[in-house]
Structure formats: C-alpha cells, structure tokens
Design a protein around this motif. Structure first.
Motif, mmCIF file in Angstrom:
data_model
loop_
_atom_site.group_PDB
_atom_site.id
_atom_site.type_symbol
_atom_site.label_atom_id
_atom_site.label_comp_id
_atom_site.label_asym_id
_atom_site.label_seq_id
_atom_site.Cartn_x
_atom_site.Cartn_y
_atom_site.Cartn_z
ATOM 1 N N ARG A 55 15.371 94.879 30.434
ATOM 2 C CA ARG A 55 15.983 95.227 31.909
ATOM 3 C C ARG A 55 17.017 96.235 31.240
ATOM 4 N NH1 ARG A 55 19.240 90.823 34.596
ATOM 5 N NH2 ARG A 55 20.655 91.300 32.853
ATOM 6 N N ASN A 59 16.126 98.401 36.011
ATOM 7 C CA ASN A 59 14.576 98.726 35.899
ATOM 8 C C ASN A 59 14.097 97.748 34.670
ATOM 9 O OD1 ASN A 59 14.061 101.035 37.719
ATOM 10 N ND2 ASN A 59 15.774 101.767 35.872
ATOM 11 N N ARG A 79 6.170 99.382 34.056
ATOM 12 C CA ARG A 79 7.483 99.329 34.642
ATOM 13 C C ARG A 79 7.526 98.895 35.955
ATOM 14 N NH1 ARG A 79 8.371 105.558 33.929
ATOM 15 N NH2 ARG A 79 6.164 105.540 34.189
ATOM 16 N N TYR A 80 8.712 98.268 36.297
ATOM 17 C CA TYR A 80 8.908 97.877 37.524
ATOM 18 C C TYR A 80 10.350 98.134 37.849
ATOM 19 C CZ TYR A 80 9.791 94.436 41.157
ATOM 20 O OH TYR A 80 10.028 93.701 42.631
ATOM 21 N N GLY A 81 10.624 98.959 38.733
ATOM 22 C CA GLY A 81 11.983 99.221 39.230
ATOM 23 C C GLY A 81 12.047 100.334 40.227
#
Length: 142
Positions: A55, A59, A79-81
C-alpha cells in the motif's frame, strides 16, 4: 491462529510465515505485507496461500496473491486504487467463504481495467470497469 477469533462462523486454524514493513500508522501510510506461506484448515479443507500486498499513497499493488481452500482458489495480480488493473482467476465453490449470508458459486477470469477508479465507490466503478475489460468471464450459480 484460531479463525473463530476473526469471524464467528469460520471453522479452522491457520499458520503463516511472512513479514510486514511500513512507516507510520495512518490509513495511507506505506505498508508492505509479504506472506511466504499460509497453511492450515478451513471448514475441514486444506488452506494454502502466499503473495505480497503493498500500500502506497492509497493505492495497492498485489503481487502473486494466491489462496486455495480445497477445490476453491483465487489468484490476483495487479493494482487497485486510482488505477484498477487486475489479473484475476478465481473459482469459489461457495460464496460463504466471503460472507456467511451468501450462497452459490463464483468463477471469474479476466483483467478488469479502469483509470480514475475510486475504491470508495467500488460497486459503481466496477460496473464502469466492466465496459473496459479485455477478456472477462464470470458466472454465478445459486
């Protein structure tokens, strides 16, 4: 770790080897969690896993995140954000593993992508992301 301590309906025990590194304690503080080995039993079935989640600035980067419970499994990278770019392969034989009120099976394979993704409104943005998915297959049977 006795899983009932985390959620009352979970039956099993896990052990894990890994590390957590970070700076600060805020919700956006940089953090990296590495799981070299997760193993145990969940609902009478073998549970295994590994992977890394980082993190930074709100993100998340998921690297080789793998979890298997009996015949069910999930594999996620990406990716996640602010940008959603995930490679997903999952076959959850029972959705109760996510929430005890859910039933049925979920299979999903694909790569959802979207720039300007807002995790706080994930359901709305997830429907928009579906329009930009390169190759995605999902089915739910109840």
């Amino acid at each position: 770790l006795e899983l009932r301590r985390l959620r009352a309906d979970l039956d099993g025990r896990i052990a894990l080897e890994g590390s957590i590194e970070g700076r600060g304690f805020g919700t956006n503080a940089p953090l990296t969690a590495r799981v070299a080995s997760l193993h145990g039993v969940l609902w009478g079935r073998s549970l295994t896993g590994s992977g890394e989640i980082e993190r930074r600035d709100g993100n998340y980067e998921l690297r080789a995140v793998r979890v298997a419970n009996g015949d069910s499994y999930a594999r996620v990278d990406g990716r996640y954000g602010a940008t959603l770019d995930l490679v997903l392969d999952a076959d959850l034989r029972s959705l109760a593993i996510i929430d005890p009120q859910l039933s049925g099976r979920l299979t999903a394979r694909g790569r959802p992508r979207q720039r300007g993704f807002k995790p706080s409104s994930a359901w709305t943005d997830a429907s928009r992301a579906c329009a930009t998915i390169v190759s995605f297959h999902a089915s739910v049977s109840v």
